[in-house]
Write an enzyme that holds these catalytic residues in place. Sequence first.
Site, mmCIF file in Angstrom:
data_model
loop_
_atom_site.group_PDB
_atom_site.id
_atom_site.type_symbol
_atom_site.label_atom_id
_atom_site.label_comp_id
_atom_site.label_asym_id
_atom_site.label_seq_id
_atom_site.Cartn_x
_atom_site.Cartn_y
_atom_site.Cartn_z
ATOM 1 N N GLN A 89 14.600 -3.096 -14.508
ATOM 2 C CA GLN A 89 13.257 -3.086 -15.086
ATOM 3 C C GLN A 89 13.127 -2.056 -16.201
ATOM 4 O OE1 GLN A 89 10.537 -2.549 -11.784
ATOM 5 N NE2 GLN A 89 11.390 -4.283 -10.662
ATOM 6 N N HIS A 156 10.881 0.077 -11.040
ATOM 7 C CA HIS A 156 9.611 0.778 -10.840
ATOM 8 C C HIS A 156 9.449 2.023 -11.699
ATOM 9 C CE1 HIS A 156 8.878 -1.063 -6.551
ATOM 10 N NE2 HIS A 156 9.278 -1.958 -7.442
ATOM 11 N N GLU A 248 -2.194 -5.014 -6.217
ATOM 12 C CA GLU A 248 -3.455 -4.285 -6.135
ATOM 13 C C GLU A 248 -4.126 -4.114 -7.496
ATOM 14 O OE1 GLU A 248 -1.995 -1.310 -2.503
ATOM 15 O OE2 GLU A 248 -2.808 -0.456 -4.363
ATOM 16 N N TYR A 258 -3.860 6.851 -2.805
ATOM 17 C CA TYR A 258 -3.971 5.411 -2.591
ATOM 18 C C TYR A 258 -3.020 4.884 -1.522
ATOM 19 C CZ TYR A 258 -7.338 5.589 -6.230
ATOM 20 O OH TYR A 258 -8.482 5.898 -6.928
ATOM 21 N N TYR A 269 10.005 -5.654 2.027
ATOM 22 C CA TYR A 269 10.875 -6.810 1.878
ATOM 23 C C TYR A 269 11.703 -6.974 3.145
ATOM 24 C CZ TYR A 269 9.476 -6.965 -2.952
ATOM 25 O OH TYR A 269 8.728 -7.058 -4.097
#
Length: 374
Positions: A89, A156, A248, A258, A269
Amino acid sequence: MKRVSMQVAGTIALGFASFAAIAAEAVKQDQWPFSATPRATFSEPWAMTFLPDGTALVTEKRGALKHVDVKTGETHDIKGVPDVAYGGQGGLGDVIIHPDFAQNKRIYLSYAEKGDGGDRGAAVARATLELGNGGGSLSDVQVIWQQTTKVSGGGHYGHRLAFGPDGKLWISSGDRQKFTPAQDMESTMGKILRLNDDGSVPDDNPFADKGGVTAQIWSLGHRNPLGIAFDADGRLWEQEMGPEGGDELNLIERGGNYGYPEVSNGNHYGGKPIPDHDTRPEFIAPKITWTPVVSPAGLMIYSGDQFDDWKGNAFVGGLSARGLVRITLNGEEASEAARYDMGARIREVEQGPDGSIWVLEDGDGGRLLELQPK
């Protein structure tokens, strides 16, 4: 990375997820309330921002920064972009301009950078943009923020950027698929951060008296925040990918926690349960959760006049949802209003200077589309 497939249009959980509703079926192209005109094509585009002259900057994940004439589709490379760690990513991420860009010509880029032994982390650089002769270049490039610490893996990074009404630089920082750093106050992973425009720490941050990287933190307990945007009243909204389920939309509070990875409205997963938000009221619950997921990417809150009925609505790009999600914001509450089937993974959504809406498709051959009312 594995994501839950879209089996229905989506399930929305509001507040503490005690109420669930099925989202409206995605609107097909022949019923869109807008036209979508392709303006340019890119290789793995990730983000975009408009310049005061109506042209745009678009990042490509492999490390190219493009200057785009959105009227003609003509694109040119910007030289001087920092080296990026491409893979997974990671790569070149977000691009925004300074609030005083017309005077100082400063832009801000986020990207993945290499560390020692294959470790990687997100970074933010600011630079002066010089345009001319069809292309352009960056000068005075300064790295003003680095994710603490660099770790293995390619997931991430988060690294979305925004300037707030307060003139501060806001950065979303993912948990890098390491889970526990999201709750570690000595790490910037899994956090929303607030800095001055030079990367220094504002004295009025909630944890400024703690010093070090802790002083940068505005909120914590996030997983992979891939969109941040301010509404007209100065409230900060954030969207993030959940694990297996539980994407979210959050309203960000000063010093708020949070909950990730202690709570989530999805599971790990492989199916290992994670307690839901309503089991731990000390953590702030999302305003919307999606299971099945939409795989949110990009976040824009509309303030233009072209789509007058949509003023104040939020828009989220959907990767696995292959569409554009429109969200009604009502004060501190939110609900999904509509979903538009774009037939492609949507990586980014932005508002144009004239109030049009622009989306970037994900992947090789990703198109830049201009949306105008029919």
